[in-house]
Design an enzyme around this catalytic site. Sequence first.
Site, PDB file in Angstrom:
ATOM      1  N   VAL A 161       0.866  -1.179   0.000  1.00  0.00           N
ATOM      2  CA  VAL A 161       0.000   0.000   0.000  1.00  0.00           C
ATOM      3  C   VAL A 161       0.901   1.228   0.000  1.00  0.00           C
ATOM      4  CG1 VAL A 161      -1.723   1.342   1.275  1.00  0.00           C
ATOM      5  CG2 VAL A 161      -1.970  -1.153   1.094  1.00  0.00           C
TER       6      VAL A 161
ATOM      7  N   CYS B  37       2.816   6.299  -7.012  1.00  0.00           N
ATOM      8  CA  CYS B  37       1.774   6.408  -5.969  1.00  0.00           C
ATOM      9  C   CYS B  37       1.888   7.681  -5.172  1.00  0.00           C
ATOM     10  CB  CYS B  37       1.920   5.292  -4.936  1.00  0.00           C
ATOM     11  SG  CYS B  37       1.811   3.665  -5.585  1.00  0.00           S
TER      12      CYS B  37
ATOM     13  N   SER C 173       7.491   0.597 -12.279  1.00  0.00           N
ATOM     14  CA  SER C 173       8.441   1.547 -12.873  1.00  0.00           C
ATOM     15  C   SER C 173       9.705   0.863 -13.380  1.00  0.00           C
ATOM     16  CB  SER C 173       8.785   2.654 -11.884  1.00  0.00           C
ATOM     17  OG  SER C 173       9.519   2.143 -10.818  1.00  0.00           O
TER      18      SER C 173
ATOM     19  N   GLY D 113       0.811   6.433 -12.374  1.00  0.00           N
ATOM     20  CA  GLY D 113      -0.066   5.703 -11.467  1.00  0.00           C
ATOM     21  C   GLY D 113      -1.431   5.570 -12.108  1.00  0.00           C
ATOM     22  N   MET D 114      -2.133   4.481 -11.792  1.00  0.00           N
ATOM     23  CA  MET D 114      -3.428   4.247 -12.434  1.00  0.00           C
ATOM     24  C   MET D 114      -4.516   5.185 -11.904  1.00  0.00           C
ATOM     25  SD  MET D 114      -3.031   2.312 -14.868  1.00  0.00           S
ATOM     26  CE  MET D 114      -4.707   1.931 -15.349  1.00  0.00           C
TER      27      MET D 114
HETATM   28  P1  XMP Z   1       6.456   0.426  -8.740  1.00  0.00           P
HETATM   29  O1  XMP Z   1       7.176   1.008  -7.559  1.00  0.00           O
HETATM   30  O2  XMP Z   1       7.021  -0.880  -9.155  1.00  0.00           O
HETATM   31  O3  XMP Z   1       4.973   0.166  -8.239  1.00  0.00           O
HETATM   32  O4  XMP Z   1       6.365   1.400  -9.854  1.00  0.00           O
HETATM   33  C1  XMP Z   1       3.986  -0.392  -9.047  1.00  0.00           C
HETATM   34  C2  XMP Z   1       2.705  -0.515  -8.269  1.00  0.00           C
HETATM   35  O5  XMP Z   1       2.160   0.756  -7.906  1.00  0.00           O
HETATM   36  C3  XMP Z   1       0.764   0.602  -7.634  1.00  0.00           C
HETATM   37  N1  XMP Z   1       0.013   1.685  -8.281  1.00  0.00           N
HETATM   38  C4  XMP Z   1      -0.532   2.725  -7.629  1.00  0.00           C
HETATM   39  N2  XMP Z   1      -0.588   3.006  -6.318  1.00  0.00           N
HETATM   40  N3  XMP Z   1      -1.762   5.012  -6.809  1.00  0.00           N
HETATM   41  C5  XMP Z   1      -1.190   4.162  -5.902  1.00  0.00           C
HETATM   42  O6  XMP Z   1      -1.248   4.439  -4.690  1.00  0.00           O
HETATM   43  C6  XMP Z   1      -1.749   4.791  -8.152  1.00  0.00           C
HETATM   44  O7  XMP Z   1      -2.244   5.569  -8.945  1.00  0.00           O
HETATM   45  C7  XMP Z   1      -1.117   3.579  -8.571  1.00  0.00           C
HETATM   46  N4  XMP Z   1      -0.932   3.023  -9.791  1.00  0.00           N
HETATM   47  C8  XMP Z   1      -0.239   1.866  -9.572  1.00  0.00           C
HETATM   48  C9  XMP Z   1       0.370  -0.759  -8.178  1.00  0.00           C
HETATM   49  O8  XMP Z   1       0.191  -1.622  -7.097  1.00  0.00           O
HETATM   50  C10 XMP Z   1       1.567  -1.125  -9.024  1.00  0.00           C
HETATM   51  O9  XMP Z   1       1.714  -2.516  -9.236  1.00  0.00           O
END
Ligand code: XMP
Length: 488
Positions: free
Chosen positions: A306, A312, A368, A395-396
Amino acid sequence: MTSTDTTFWSGKTFDDFLFRPQKGITETRRDLSLRSVLTGSLSLELPIVSSNMDSVTGAEMTQAMATEGGIGVIHRAMSIERQARKVAQIKRSQSAVIKQPLCLPLGATIRQARKFAAQHAITGILIETEPGSNILAGLLSRRDMPWNRTHDEQPVERFMTPFERLVVDAPGISTEQASEVLFEHRIERLPLVDAERRIHGLITRRDIFSLRERPYSSKDDKGRLLVGAAIGARGDYLERSAALLEAGADCLFIDIAHGHSTVMEIAVNEFRGRFGNVPLVCGNVATAAGARFMRAIGADAVKVGVGPGRGCRTRLETAAGVPQLQAIREAWQALEDSIPIMADGGINTDKDIFLALVCGATTVMLGSALSGTDEAPGRVIEDPVTHTKKKIYRGMTSPEAVLESHYDPDNAEALDAALDTPPEGQELQVPYKGSVKDILHRIRGHLRSSVSYAGEATLQAARDKILKHPQHYLIPLSPAAYRESYER
Ligand code: XMP
């Protein structure tokens, strides 16, 4: 957790530790096994999963991930039909025998054939006598396709190689025999037909080569690449699941920002009621209670993380979250190995992956780290001033991702409703990195080296050793030790 455990792990993440090197037992690191468990029924030779984000995993990334021994999870910010088509594209892409090759009928035009080939990312189309007959009439390969657009309204029949001139074989042919036939006739494709010319499959030279070169690829029991796909927990998720499973998805992901919730419980219940034991990864949680909850409601694997992700903003905006290595450890202490744990987010360097795996995870999801590659969706942008090449990673729940996935000129309310929730994600420009295959090759090499420093010959053995008594192996770092280790 005992109070010593709590002190050891509290507030800790990847950069807070090193591990004590152990006596090496292997002469070469090249053959060290990195096999690990994805769900109860699926395992990977490279325990890496590409994140279901629209700037990370589409069809190309999924194909590369499975080819290299990991798995990709196709994001869901698209229509059900489009996502299912991508799943089907991967399932067709690499198997010794393509069981149900795509066909067009004799009456189709060259324009239709071009569109069909592009839509399904194929380079050769079997032509059947009439729609749905499944009787082979010919083959239209890329080389047969006229260059000149003036032929676009002509029927495919005019340009295809007709059955009489095609090399075909019987359905039971082995891969070895098929590769000999392909070589002998210097052809790319071998349709498999019975005495009545009924189509039973297709073997391609490219697939045979690919299978030989990469024995570690992630495949199902029919030799097809493994595919994961995201479904969400609300709205169309059951309809989406049905279409994705029909298209051949091996594993579905219900992941929402706050997985430890009633929404998740209802979604998993409904899903299980309708689809039974299909492999289902659920997330995200960051606590022992969250992990136990996921097991109790029927997850096959639980996704932990989380707020550690690079795109994020959850922790910044809400203060909710648990440092990622602590979260992984708490989840493992709650579950042990009763169900697998997937560590999701916050991986900055390859050593973080190893730490995640030996502290509790069996697989690691990357966003990333795999972004900015050729296989990630999106264009390369060149900075007009510095001429450096970049791609977008986001981020999504970033405004840009929400806007793009909810934009519908006929339904402005849906977009307004989506944008009404304040963003917990952001968009970044990341350096263009070339092929993801090079990144996966590097990760594989570094993971094998870590296993060797841990004094074992397999990741599984290194994990078993460190997992039970991590305090014996992990060294918490002082600020000076941190600087000595990681500041360069
Ligand atoms: P890394 O650090 O590998 O993380 O880039 C990828 C993960 O980030 C999450 N993710 C999000 N978390 N807001 C968030 O709080 C977002 O908009 C978001 N988009 C992706 C997700 O779990 C992903 O695998």
